[in-house]
Design an enzyme around this catalytic site. Structure first.
Site, PDB file in Angstrom:
ATOM      1  N   ASP A 412       0.823  -1.207   0.000  1.00  0.00           N
ATOM      2  CA  ASP A 412       0.000   0.000   0.000  1.00  0.00           C
ATOM      3  C   ASP A 412       0.858   1.258   0.000  1.00  0.00           C
ATOM      4  O   ASP A 412       1.929   1.301   0.609  1.00  0.00           O
ATOM      5  CB  ASP A 412      -0.902  -0.022   1.245  1.00  0.00           C
ATOM      6  CG  ASP A 412      -1.845   1.149   1.315  1.00  0.00           C
ATOM      7  OD1 ASP A 412      -2.701   1.265   0.432  1.00  0.00           O
ATOM      8  OD2 ASP A 412      -1.715   1.955   2.258  1.00  0.00           O
ATOM      9  N   GLU A 465       0.952  -0.495  -5.122  1.00  0.00           N
ATOM     10  CA  GLU A 465       0.008   0.601  -5.338  1.00  0.00           C
ATOM     11  C   GLU A 465       0.860   1.866  -5.439  1.00  0.00           C
ATOM     12  O   GLU A 465       1.193   2.481  -4.433  1.00  0.00           O
ATOM     13  CB  GLU A 465      -0.999   0.722  -4.193  1.00  0.00           C
ATOM     14  CG  GLU A 465      -2.058   1.768  -4.487  1.00  0.00           C
ATOM     15  CD  GLU A 465      -2.603   2.469  -3.252  1.00  0.00           C
ATOM     16  OE1 GLU A 465      -3.640   3.133  -3.358  1.00  0.00           O
ATOM     17  OE2 GLU A 465      -1.976   2.373  -2.181  1.00  0.00           O
TER      18      GLU A 465
END
Length: 731
Positions: A412, A465
């Site tokens: 993330d 990401e």
């Protein structure tokens, strides 16, 4: 019942006695336990609240230990040989009963020195097995070994159910220079709650959860739990053998993204058990190849959806026990599904029981808030320049991949890690050693992480990401890249959703939003993400983004999905998107499953299943995802009609996707095709089986020798509005 023992002066000076009873003594092994005094052995025990303490030898001989002060006991024990740590047990009388136990301070160091040295040098290989709470047997005595890295702490004690949470009872031994505090506690077993009481370098005493706990309480409680270390009985050998082939860049990968807490409410049943019984079969029936879970790591605030974790080694207790999570993964593998976890090494919350200032100093985080505090989330940023912190994070990643057989990690917020000025105005960030904005330490960490995963977890994947144009995210580390297997294509997602939100009458002016993604489609190995981030914070649902009345919205969403599934890149769809959830996602409520009573929503769900089936079974739709030769524009510039047509090819097959992004039918629409002969309709998003009105082209069309779009052959058909067609050449 034994009577209280008479007090003695003892052999410890008053200052030492006071430090022990005040919970300030930093070296308990130097004074507690057995110590040689001339020809005799003296045993000292710190047991605040105890009425009496006896040392009991294996032959049954009992020696009462006499109190120097209330709670601090000492005596010479006849017959006790120096250097025989397990040669006596303690019989302690408390107000509520009698306790029989070995003396924790009768044991020598329990952590392997070579492994400690390896960890101190920044090695992660032994970290998860050294630190935290682990079942152990020392000198034939069963118990739990506790260890905490807190190099700047003045004193550390382990507290829990087993000692009444009294920080004086079980102070730990410092293993210098590793900075690790250790203690073996006999008779403490699985299920015991515990924390570490830390007297920090700043003089403050705090209670901290175990950073390497493998089990934790459910919020709002914050204690760690000694785990049950019985091995899980995995049944996924066949899956693990095939995993690498299923996750290669030439394989079909279609990911169903799930928030475990809100997918389905099964009347209070344990979440992982309930999900294991329902979710794998559901995702398999729709043709998905993977389930991606929003972070399952222990986190204090449910509203963070897991993106502010503090337990990087423990599954969130709200969903069940660690073994329940392992069972869920095993069931997914049984159903032929891979499991990807969202994993957050970018930042962590500053809750008092967590990592923040763990030993009274900024240990895991940077000291300077310009480096150490994230301006968007008001969280703390890991100090990637510290080798022990990098080792901690890599050990966490490897733990999930190996211990739980997880097949991949989606990392993330990578962009926030790569740039020192991320979300920071001028003057509020610190340049790197070259004066630049790149976070060199984070870059090194990500490369080290991906290299470790590649070596230690063959076949597992990592997905970034990363929302910027950072070069080489999926390039090999050896070639200067970051080493990820895949990267989310945030640019494609933003451009195409922006296009779909527009009134169709204006789309002709923004045709490039659909086509621009092919300019860089092969710069990385991409996943096309329609994730949870696009259905929260006032953005509405995917269906709600489509303009017009409900029938038009559903038609456009079907069209958009078909465009996405034909486009190069792996696929990701957040739960609810497969049947057209109407409301914005709410993590406190389950999905709107009642919509499946509506044939139109069932039709959308059926389309997603068919798209997944076609995508998986037609090699031209996936096997050249990372190869520019697998794609060719046919009609890329028809902005006036808002029509796109392109070919997906492999060595032997060709499929053409034709998409009309307006409600206006295009009768007699002609477009070139690469091959002469018959072309069969494999997908028609306007078909009645998907909730459309029907009336599309015949199931088979024959090309004509009329040149168009650079091809000597062409097809002509009536192209309905808001419709995508897949046409496959028949050999």
């Amino acid at each position: 019942m034994m009577r209280d023992s008479p007090s003695i002066q003892g052999t410890l000076d008053a200052a030492t006695q006071h430090a022990l009873l005040a919970g300030r003594h930093a070296d308990p092994f130097s004074v507690l336990g057995p110590h040689q005094a001339g020809a005799h052995t003296v045993v000292r025990v710190l047991a605040p609240g105890a009425r009496t303490v006896m040392a009991v030898l294996p032959g049954g001989q009992r020696t009462p230990l006499l109190p120097m002060q209330p709670g601090l006991f000492e005596n010479t024990v006849p017959g006790l040989q120096p250097g025989a740590p397990a040669a006596y047990r303690l019989c302690i009388e408390w107000e509520g009963g009698i306790q029989h136990t070995a003396d924790p301070y009768a044991f020598g160091p329990v952590l392997d020195t070579a492994q400690l040295d390896h960890c101190a040098a920044g090695g992660w290989r032994y970290l998860a097995g050294l630190l935290g709470a682990h079942a152990a047997s020392v000198d034939g005595c069963a118990g739990t070994r506790f260890a905490l890295w807190a190099p700047n702490a003045r004193r550390v004690a382990v507290v829990g159910d087993f000692n009444g949470w009294d920080g004086r009872r079980h102070a730990m031994r410092l293993r210098y220079p590793a900075g690790v505090w250790e203690l073996f506690l006999p008779d403490v077993g699985p299920g015991a709650r515990y924390k570490f009481q830390v007297l920090g370098a700043d003089g403050h005493t705090v209670l901290k959860a175990d950073p390497l706990a493998r089990q934790a309480e459910a919020p709002p409680a914050t204690a760690s739990i000694v785990p049950d270390e019985r091995p899980f009985a995995w049944t996924d050998e066949a899956w693990m053998e095939q995993r690498a082939a299923r996750q290669r860049c030439d394989a079909p990968i279609s990911i169903y993204e799930v928030h475990a807490g809100s997918w389905f409410d099964d009347a209070g049943a344990p979440r992982w058990q309930s999900l294991a019984a329902r979710l794998p079969e559901y995702a398999r029936s729709l043709g998905f190849t993977h389930i991606e879970l929003l972070p399952v790591m222990a986190h204090p605030f449910g509203g963070s959806w897991g993106y502010q974790p503090l337990g990087l080694f423990a599954p969130a207790a709200a969903h069940g026990a660690p073994a329940d999570f392992a069972h869920f993964v095993d069931r997914c593998h049984e159903a032929g599904l891979g499991v990807i976890l969202d994993w957050v090494p970018a930042h962590f919350p500053d809750d008092a029981h967590g990592l923040a200032r763990l030993d009274g100093t900024p240990l895991y985080e940077h000291a300077d808030p310009h480096e150490g505090r994230h301006p968007d989330w008001n969280t703390l940023i890991y100090n990637y320049g510290r080798r022990e912190v990098r080792a901690f994070l890599i050990a966490s990643a490897i733990h999930w991949l190996r211990h739980y057989h997880v097949d991949g990690l989606r990392v993330d917020a990578v962009a926030s890690m790569l740039y020192r000025d991320y979300s920071r105005p001028a003057g509020q960030w610190i340049p790197n050693r070259h004066g630049g904005r790149e976070n060199l330490e984070a870059i090194d960490f990500l490369r080290e992480l991906n290299a470790a995963v590649g070596v230690q977890c063959p076949g597992a994947i990592t997905v970034a990401e990363e929302s910027t144009a950072w070069p080489g995210v999926t390039a090999p580390v050896a070639n200067g890249g970051l080493g990820f297997d895949y990267k989310w294509n945030m640019g494609w997602m933003h451009d195409t959703l922006r296009y779909m939100r527009r009134d169709p009458i204006h789309r002709r002016h923004h045709h490039h939003d659909l086509s621009f993604g092919m300019v860089y489609a092969y710069a990385e190995r991409f996943v096309l993400p329609l994730s949870h981030d696009e259905v929260v914070h006032g953005k509405g649902s995917l269906l709600g983004k489509m303009p017009g009345e409900r029938a038009a919205q559903l038609a456009q969403l079907r069209l958009y999905y078909a465009f996405m599934w034909a486009h190069p890149g792996k696929k990701l769809l957040f739960m609810g998107g497969e049947f057209g959830q109407q409301g914005e996602w709410n993590h406190d409520a389950m999905l709107q499953w009642s919509l499946l009573d509506d044939p139109a929503h069932r039709g959308l769900q059926r389309l997603v299943a068919d798209l997944n089936h076609v995508y998986a079974t037609l090699p031209e739709l996936h096997c050249r995802d990372a190869d520019p030769s697998g794609f060719a524009w046919i009609v890329g510039d028809d902005a006036d009609n808002s029509v796109l047509a392109f070919a997906r090819v492999d060595a032997s097959h060709c499929l053409v996707a034709v998409c009309n992004f307006t409600p206006v039918p295009r009768p007699g629409y002609r477009f070139g095709v690469p091959h002469a002969g018959d072309w069969r309709v494999r997908v028609d998003t306007g078909a009645t089986r998907y909730g459309g009105a029907g009336g599309g082209p015949p199931i088979c069309l024959r090309s004509e020798p009329i040149p168009a779009h650079g091809h000597p052959q062409s097809l002509v058909l009536d192209l309905p509005g808001f419709t995508a067609l897949y046409l496959r050449h028949s050999e």
